[in-house]
Design an enzyme around this catalytic site. Structure first.
Site, PDB file in Angstrom:
ATOM      1  N   PHE A 103      30.938   8.998 -18.478  1.00  0.00           N
ATOM      2  CA  PHE A 103      30.411  10.060 -17.633  1.00  0.00           C
ATOM      3  C   PHE A 103      31.242  11.310 -17.873  1.00  0.00           C
ATOM      4  O   PHE A 103      32.474  11.237 -18.027  1.00  0.00           O
ATOM      5  CB  PHE A 103      30.470   9.662 -16.160  1.00  0.00           C
ATOM      6  CG  PHE A 103      29.470   8.598 -15.778  1.00  0.00           C
ATOM      7  CD1 PHE A 103      28.243   8.509 -16.413  1.00  0.00           C
ATOM      8  CD2 PHE A 103      29.758   7.686 -14.779  1.00  0.00           C
ATOM      9  CE1 PHE A 103      27.327   7.538 -16.062  1.00  0.00           C
ATOM     10  CE2 PHE A 103      28.851   6.709 -14.411  1.00  0.00           C
ATOM     11  CZ  PHE A 103      27.631   6.632 -15.067  1.00  0.00           C
ATOM     12  N   SER A 175      38.484   5.766  -6.206  1.00  0.00           N
ATOM     13  CA  SER A 175      39.325   4.637  -5.805  1.00  0.00           C
ATOM     14  C   SER A 175      39.969   4.896  -4.449  1.00  0.00           C
ATOM     15  O   SER A 175      40.024   4.008  -3.586  1.00  0.00           O
ATOM     16  CB  SER A 175      40.425   4.398  -6.844  1.00  0.00           C
ATOM     17  OG  SER A 175      39.886   4.274  -8.138  1.00  0.00           O
ATOM     18  N   HIS A 213      31.671  -0.526  -9.600  1.00  0.00           N
ATOM     19  CA  HIS A 213      32.841  -0.191 -10.400  1.00  0.00           C
ATOM     20  C   HIS A 213      34.005  -1.128 -10.083  1.00  0.00           C
ATOM     21  O   HIS A 213      34.237  -1.492  -8.933  1.00  0.00           O
ATOM     22  CB  HIS A 213      33.256   1.257 -10.131  1.00  0.00           C
ATOM     23  CG  HIS A 213      34.137   1.830 -11.197  1.00  0.00           C
ATOM     24  ND1 HIS A 213      35.458   1.469 -11.329  1.00  0.00           N
ATOM     25  CD2 HIS A 213      33.882   2.719 -12.197  1.00  0.00           C
ATOM     26  CE1 HIS A 213      35.987   2.121 -12.351  1.00  0.00           C
ATOM     27  NE2 HIS A 213      35.058   2.874 -12.898  1.00  0.00           N
ATOM     28  N   TYR A 358      58.601  16.003  13.130  1.00  0.00           N
ATOM     29  CA  TYR A 358      58.710  17.258  12.375  1.00  0.00           C
ATOM     30  C   TYR A 358      57.362  17.849  11.977  1.00  0.00           C
ATOM     31  O   TYR A 358      57.300  18.971  11.491  1.00  0.00           O
ATOM     32  CB  TYR A 358      59.597  17.070  11.133  1.00  0.00           C
ATOM     33  CG  TYR A 358      59.190  15.916  10.230  1.00  0.00           C
ATOM     34  CD1 TYR A 358      58.172  16.044   9.302  1.00  0.00           C
ATOM     35  CD2 TYR A 358      59.854  14.688  10.326  1.00  0.00           C
ATOM     36  CE1 TYR A 358      57.806  14.989   8.493  1.00  0.00           C
ATOM     37  CE2 TYR A 358      59.502  13.629   9.519  1.00  0.00           C
ATOM     38  CZ  TYR A 358      58.475  13.786   8.591  1.00  0.00           C
ATOM     39  OH  TYR A 358      58.122  12.737   7.789  1.00  0.00           O
ATOM     40  N   VAL A 379      50.704  12.021   2.420  1.00  0.00           N
ATOM     41  CA  VAL A 379      50.813  13.141   3.339  1.00  0.00           C
ATOM     42  C   VAL A 379      50.599  14.459   2.599  1.00  0.00           C
ATOM     43  O   VAL A 379      49.759  15.264   2.951  1.00  0.00           O
ATOM     44  CB  VAL A 379      52.185  13.143   4.056  1.00  0.00           C
ATOM     45  CG1 VAL A 379      52.334  14.378   4.940  1.00  0.00           C
ATOM     46  CG2 VAL A 379      52.329  11.884   4.912  1.00  0.00           C
ATOM     47  N   GLY A 380      51.381  14.672   1.528  1.00  0.00           N
ATOM     48  CA  GLY A 380      51.207  15.892   0.730  1.00  0.00           C
ATOM     49  C   GLY A 380      49.857  15.927   0.044  1.00  0.00           C
ATOM     50  O   GLY A 380      49.261  14.886  -0.251  1.00  0.00           O
TER      51      GLY A 380
END
Length: 510
Positions: A103, A175, A213, A358, A379-380
């Site tokens: 693809f 995924s 898949h 934080y 998180v990032g």
């Protein structure tokens, strides 16, 4: 290929090594990026003439560029020269108009510009407050795309009446989309079954067609599902290799009778192997009988559904729990960009939320904003929404639909070529821009002989460097996949590929 000297990393210290180190010196930024942009432009101009597959051996790059990092700085021109002489010749050129193997990994000027700017800003938008525009842009781009796909408003972040109950997030890959929704479905099923902690986890069962898949089965294991309870339901030509709802019902009921808890069903619109389409609405109806989560993987073919003539493949989507599609495959938005939509965003965030001291802030506490960290594994996160927005804002719906229709038309042309040559056959109906075909048994040629002939055909084609095709196995038959969609492809490339296929077939069959 070649190196610049015996040891290209052995530069002596340059005078500027003693100067203050300024990695974002504005003059360097401008000069380096101008050279990088010139490289990119030249690459797209010349990629058609490059062999699609490289002729290199494992470890070649370490031999050419040294196994150890340099101690001292070098002019940026040296870095760019090594890129041209050593890296580019080892690339498989997914951007080549002669690439038909998988693809497509589509791209566009607007997407490249958006990714460049996002990389320069380098924001880390884990919460709304960490970068309001990054979150707002992602929300806006996702809602725009939802409208192009005509998704129900229940999947949108914002509706005409305000904030919706659903929402979306841009992830790296399908995924990840499967993994996070599996986790949410797992937790919901554990609560529903009265589990104390994860004590009932061995009772949870998940379902997908055998054409789904392989990443789905990996994600199931990562989410903690017992491999013995991962159901791969056989498909066949009678459903064009789509999932049969009757077989799904039979499998789910059998599990209930055995004391298991049906938890998650993955339906696919456009399977990787053959582009099969699972019947979304019928699958959702079966799953609803068992209160199981339904996810739709439309990674590739979802892009086609911005065209009204393909939208029917998503009929019934209003009854599923989540859907993901990847504009980095077919909607001109460079990697990585997988858009996940969920009908109830809280079901996702309840499983994935983190709230360390934080990161606490008034905006989050207000409940009026989306903190995208709570809809993903990490998180990032990158500023992915910018490039997707820039693609839609720059090209508009009409041009994006034209792009899809052009690829489908070229695939239809190739399909017609195959059908007109009695040495070949189309193995499964073409739904989008993928044609699965093969040399068919003729005369004394057996099925085994045909499989070997197709294997040799593919190998000889790929050795030429003039085209790159991949294969799959459908119904125990070795089949070639011809995927149209590279951003630079035109009719002449498809015609040339077919001419090469015919010539190569003749050389091995005569």
């Amino acid at each position: 290929m070649g190196s610049l000297d015996a040891n290209p990393m052995s530069f002596s210290a340059f005078p500027d090594d003693k100067a203050a180190f300024e990695p974002l010196n504005p003059q360097d930024v401008r000069a380096y990026l101008h050279k990088a942009v010139d490289f990119i432009s030249d690459y797209y101009t010349n990629v058609e003439s490059m062999p699609v597959l490289p002729n290199v051996k494992p470890g070649y790059l370490q031999d050419e560029l040294s196994a150890s990092p340099p101690t001292y700085s070098a002019p940026f021109d040296v870095t760019m020269k090594e890129l041209r002489t050593s890296v580019v010749p080892g690339m498989t050129h997914w951007a080549s108009p002669n690439f038909f193997a998988f693809f497509p990994s589509t791209n566009s000027a607007a997407a490249i510009a958006g990714d460049l700017i996002a990389s320069a800003m380098n924001t880390v938008g884990f919460t709304w407050q960490a970068s309001p525009a990054a979150t707002e842009m992602e929300v806006l781009a996702l809602d725009w795309l939802a409208q192009l796909l005509r998704l129900p408003t229940t999947f949108m972040n914002r509706t005409s009446t305000g904030r919706g109950t659903g929402g979306g997030v841009i992830l790296g890959t399908t995924s990840e989309a499967m993994l996070v929704t599996l986790v949410a479905a797992r937790d919901a099923a554990l609560r529903r079954s009265g589990s104390i902690g994860v004590s009932h986890l061995p009772r949870l069962a998940v379902y997908a067609a055998d054409q789904t898949h392989s990443t789905f089965f990996k994600a199931c294991r990562l989410a903690g599902f017992d491999p013995a309870n991962i159901r791969s339901i056989p498909t066949g030509p009678e459903t064009n290799y789509g999932l049969d709802p009757a077989k799904l019902l039979e499998a789910m009921q059998a599990d209930v009778d055995a004391g298991l808890v049906p938890t998650y069903v993955c339906a696919t619109v456009g399977t990787t192997s053959s582009n099969a389409v699972d019947p979304v609405g019928a699958i959702a109806d079966v799953a609803a009988m068992f209160n199981a989560w339904v996810h739709v993987d439309a990674a590739y073919a979802g892009s086609a559904c911005i065209c009204p003539e393909f939208r029917h493949h998503l009929d019934g989507v209003e009854r599923v729990d989540s859907i993901s599609m990847s504009p980095h495959k077919w909607l001109l938005t460079c990697l990585d960009c997988t858009c996940l939509y969920v009908r109830d965003a809280h079901r996702l965030s309840d499983s994935l939320e983190t709230n360390p001291e934080y990161l606490k802030n008034d905006a989050t506490d207000s409940g009026e904003v989306t903190d995208l960290k709570d809809m993903q594994v990490g998180v990032g996160r990158r500023f992915r929404g910018l490039k997707l927005w820039m693609v839609m804002r720059t090209y508009g719906t009409a041009k994006l639909q034209e792009h899809i229709r052009s690829d489908v038309a070229m695939a239809k042309m190739f399909e017609d070529f195959v059908c007109a040559d009695n040495r070949f056959e189309v193995v499964v109906p073409r739904n989008f821009a993928l044609v699965c075909f093969r040399i068919k048994p003729n005369g004394a040629m057996t099925e085994e002989d045909a499989d070997e002939a197709n294997r040799v055909l593919m190998e000889n084609l790929n050795k030429t460097g003039k085209a790159y095709l991949a294969h799959t196995v459908v119904g125990d038959r070795f089949v070639l996949r011809f995927a149209v969609g590279s951003s630079l492809q035109e009719e002449r490339h498809v015609r040339s590929a077919w001419d090469l296929i015919k010539k190569t077939a003749s050389s091995i069959m005569d």
